[in-house]
Write an enzyme that holds these catalytic residues in place. Structure first.
Site, short mmCIF file in Angstrom:
data_model
loop_
_atom_site.label_atom_id
_atom_site.label_comp_id
_atom_site.label_asym_id
_atom_site.label_seq_id
_atom_site.Cartn_x
_atom_site.Cartn_y
_atom_site.Cartn_z
N GLU A 58 0.84 -1.20 0.00
CA GLU A 58 0.00 0.00 0.00
C GLU A 58 0.88 1.25 0.00
O GLU A 58 2.02 1.22 0.48
CB GLU A 58 -0.90 -0.02 1.26
CG GLU A 58 -1.83 1.19 1.35
CD GLU A 58 -2.96 1.02 2.35
OE1 GLU A 58 -2.95 0.05 3.12
OE2 GLU A 58 -3.87 1.89 2.35
N ASN A 205 -12.32 -1.39 -1.32
CA ASN A 205 -11.68 -1.98 -0.15
C ASN A 205 -12.41 -1.51 1.10
O ASN A 205 -12.73 -0.33 1.24
CB ASN A 205 -10.22 -1.53 -0.08
CG ASN A 205 -9.60 -1.82 1.29
OD1 ASN A 205 -9.36 -2.97 1.63
ND2 ASN A 205 -9.36 -0.77 2.08
N GLU A 206 -12.66 -2.44 2.01
CA GLU A 206 -13.30 -2.10 3.29
C GLU A 206 -14.41 -1.08 3.07
O GLU A 206 -14.42 0.01 3.67
CB GLU A 206 -12.27 -1.63 4.32
CG GLU A 206 -11.29 -2.74 4.67
CD GLU A 206 -10.42 -2.50 5.91
OE1 GLU A 206 -10.43 -1.38 6.46
OE2 GLU A 206 -9.74 -3.46 6.34
N GLU A 330 -6.24 -9.18 3.74
CA GLU A 330 -5.45 -8.46 4.77
C GLU A 330 -5.46 -9.31 6.03
O GLU A 330 -6.54 -9.62 6.57
CB GLU A 330 -6.03 -7.07 5.05
CG GLU A 330 -5.82 -6.11 3.90
CD GLU A 330 -6.22 -4.68 4.22
OE1 GLU A 330 -6.16 -4.27 5.40
OE2 GLU A 330 -6.61 -3.97 3.27
N GLN A 379 1.86 -6.06 5.82
CA GLN A 379 2.11 -5.75 4.42
C GLN A 379 3.54 -6.17 4.07
O GLN A 379 4.31 -6.49 4.97
CB GLN A 379 1.91 -4.28 4.17
CG GLN A 379 0.47 -3.82 4.44
CD GLN A 379 0.15 -2.43 3.87
OE1 GLN A 379 0.93 -1.82 3.17
NE2 GLN A 379 -1.03 -1.92 4.22
O1 AHR Z 1 -3.20 -2.46 6.21
C1 AHR Z 1 -3.50 -1.24 6.79
C2 AHR Z 1 -4.97 -0.86 6.63
O2 AHR Z 1 -5.77 -1.75 7.33
C3 AHR Z 1 -5.53 -0.91 5.24
O3 AHR Z 1 -5.26 0.24 4.52
C4 AHR Z 1 -6.98 -1.06 5.46
O4 AHR Z 1 -7.64 -1.73 4.41
C5 AHR Z 1 -7.06 -1.80 6.79
O5 AHR Z 1 -7.97 -1.22 7.65
#
Ligand code: AHR
Length: 526
Positions: A58, A205-206, A330, A379
């Site tokens: 990210e 995403n989310e 994630e 990540q």
């Molecule tokens: O990985 C960090 C963050 O965690 C991501 O940007 C988000 O999708 C999640 O809440």
């Protein structure tokens, strides 16, 4: 496939005395725990998708900038601006796919900001992560070049929260079309003649949170609308990933999957699960912890299996043939940031405890490979539970990195169902299983078993019944360290790295394994 994977963690079994190298022998060989694993190789049918071993990059902290990207003019050895050391390390773990550009960043990202001459690209504010300036020097071409150098598939996360249908549709066209069109002309003007292949595409995403704070009903409609305009050009076959639930939000999954048209339009639905020790305001230190925090982290992390089962059960009701994949895009440990670092950059160190969490999660994903088609650790570099840390020209490989290296043998192998009987690991009147395990058979007929002994004080003696397989040779690798909180750092020798494992013997088709306390072992059988 009959699912006979189970954890019956109370029975004690006949002792097995393996040969343990003195250097790795744990304190408590006099009183080891006993366990038994039964393998059912004749029932190996489900393929463990290599994509379960996926990663996530990210625009957050120093994941992209300083992690993957240093720019062509950097003195740090690079290929077209991308760090050579990082690329070599990730190739070495056979990285199958990389997710980009977020995370929360994805739903603020407008891809046209990141193409064309770099000096002309606009700077924006990274509103989610520290409010820092994002100069867009790493964009679509740089990411796709990175996937080429890594030899992995691209997993792009589109912007549904603040983007338009047209913007997302044009991005797909720009990347994958070779027809005569404004988008392909633009790509060619920017120096890329041939289209790329993109395997996975997340539609937001989310979306229950940073991706738009939507309800599942509302998002379901948007998912269908946006997906309608994501074309398959030149034989590219986009696998569309619907934005899914966090943790045990089963209502989200059910709302999405029960609608026949929504279900039909998705290939996968996501699940996010982070291991948070206490709560969001006290996540604990990544390196300063005692056995209570070691135990709590493992206990919290193991909860993902119940959550996966909960979502899978719902999916089974509407999709019994298991066409739709559950993708845990994630996952990982989320601790407090290292003291003195930017709170918005989510930088944390990585210890043997992280390696345990990586091992247990990968074993769980393997054992649920009938539904889990992909997973992405959060990540890859310098953010949360990273594989790699960088500081200027220096690079550290974390204990988590080494777990991915030891476990990569499971990629695309056939899952061998197992039955695991182990004693519990009890701390402060609470108990968890003391072992995590999974097994697979590769194309060459080799069997691999990966195990973690969570107990930091006791060795394990494990007998392993190999079922119908006739095997005579065994070798292995072990990851452990002197202390639970050992980690690798810049400018010092690695404290946590794999070594040859001599604690497994095979005789009369019976495998005996002696695992030191707090260790992870990968065994290969022929
Ligand atoms: O990985 C960090 C963050 O965690 C991501 O940007 C988000 O999708 C999640 O809440």
């Amino acid at each position: 496939m009959k699912n006979i994977y189970s954890k019956l963690c109370s029975a004690a079994f006949i002792a097995a005395i393996g040969i343990l190298p003195i250097s790795l022998a744990a304190q408590n060989t006099s009183n080891p725990i006993k366990g038994k694993i039964s393998l059912f190789p004749d029932q190996a049918q489900t393929t463990i998708s290599k994509d379960i071993y996926g990663h996530f990059a990210e625009h957050l902290g120093h994941c992209i900038y300083g992690g993957f990207w240093v720019g062509e003019k950097s003195p740090i050895p690079n290929t077209e601006g991308l760090r050579n050391d990082v690329i070599a390390a990730l190739r070495d773990v056979s990285i199958p796919n990389l997710r980009w550009p977020g995370g929360c960043f994805a739903d603020t990202y407008h891809w046209k900001d990141g193409i064309g001459p770099r000096e002309k690209r606009p700077s924006i504010i990274n509103t989610n992560w520290g409010g820092v300036t994002e100069d867009n020097s790493f964009g679509t071409h740089e990411f796709m070049r990175l996937t080429e150098l890594l030899g992995c598939d691209a997993y792009i996360n589109g912007n549904i929260g603040s983007g338009t249908v047209q913007e997302m549709s044009q991005w797909v066209e720009y990347l994958t079309s070779d027809n005569e069109s404004p988008m392909t002309r633009l790509r060619k003007e920017n120096g890329r003649d041939k289209p790329w292949k993109v395997k996975y595409w997340a539609v937001g995403n989310e979306t229950w949170g940073c991706g738009g704070n939507m309800t599942p009903d509302y998002y379901g409609n948007l998912f269908r609308q946006f997906s309608t305009y994501l074309g398959n050009f030149n034989g590219n076959n986009l696998q569309k990933v619907a934005s899914g639930a966090s943790d045990a939000d089963y209502d989200w999954t059910e709302t999405m999957i029960k609608n026949p048209k929504t279900r039909w339009m998705m290939q996968d639905i996501s699940l996010h699960y982070y291991t948070i020790m206490d709560n969001w305001s006290h996540k604990g230190s990544a390196t300063q912890f005692d056995e209570k925090e070691w135990f709590t982290t493992l206990k919290k992390s193991l909860q993902i299996e119940k959550i996966i089962k909960g979502h899978s059960d719902i999916m089974d009701r509407y999709d019994p043939e298991k066409r739709v994949g559950l993708v845990v895009d994630e996952w990982g440990n989320w601790f407090d940031v290292e003291p003195g670092t930017n709170p918005g950059f989510l930088f944390q160190q990585n210890t043997l405890r992280d390696a345990m969490v990586a091992a247990l999660n990968l074993n769980i994903f393997n054992n649920h490979a009938d539904r889990i088609k992909m997973a992405n650790l959060a990540q890859a570099i310098n953010v949360l539970q990273s594989l790699i840390l960088t500081k200027d020209e220096k690079m550290v490989l974390t204990p988590t990195y080494y777990v991915f290296k030891m476990f990569k043998v499971h990629q695309n192998a056939k899952l061998i169902p197992i039955q695991l009987n182990c004693e519990n690991y009890t701390f402060d009147k609470e108990s968890i299983p003391s072992i995590s395990a999974s097994a697979s058979k590769d194309d060459a007929g080799k069997i691999h078993v990966t195990l973690a002994n969570f107990n930091p004080n006791k060795d394990q003696e494990i007998t392993c019944d190999l079922g119908s397989a006739t095997l005579t040779q065994v070798k292995g690798e072990i990851l452990t360290a002197k202390s639970m909180s050992a980690y690798n750092n810049f400018d010092k020798a690695e404290e946590v790295k794999p070594q040859a494992f001599k604690g497994a013997t095979i005789k009369n088709n019976q495998l005996k394994i002696t695992m030191p306390a707090k260790s992870i072992v990968a065994i290969e059988l022929n």
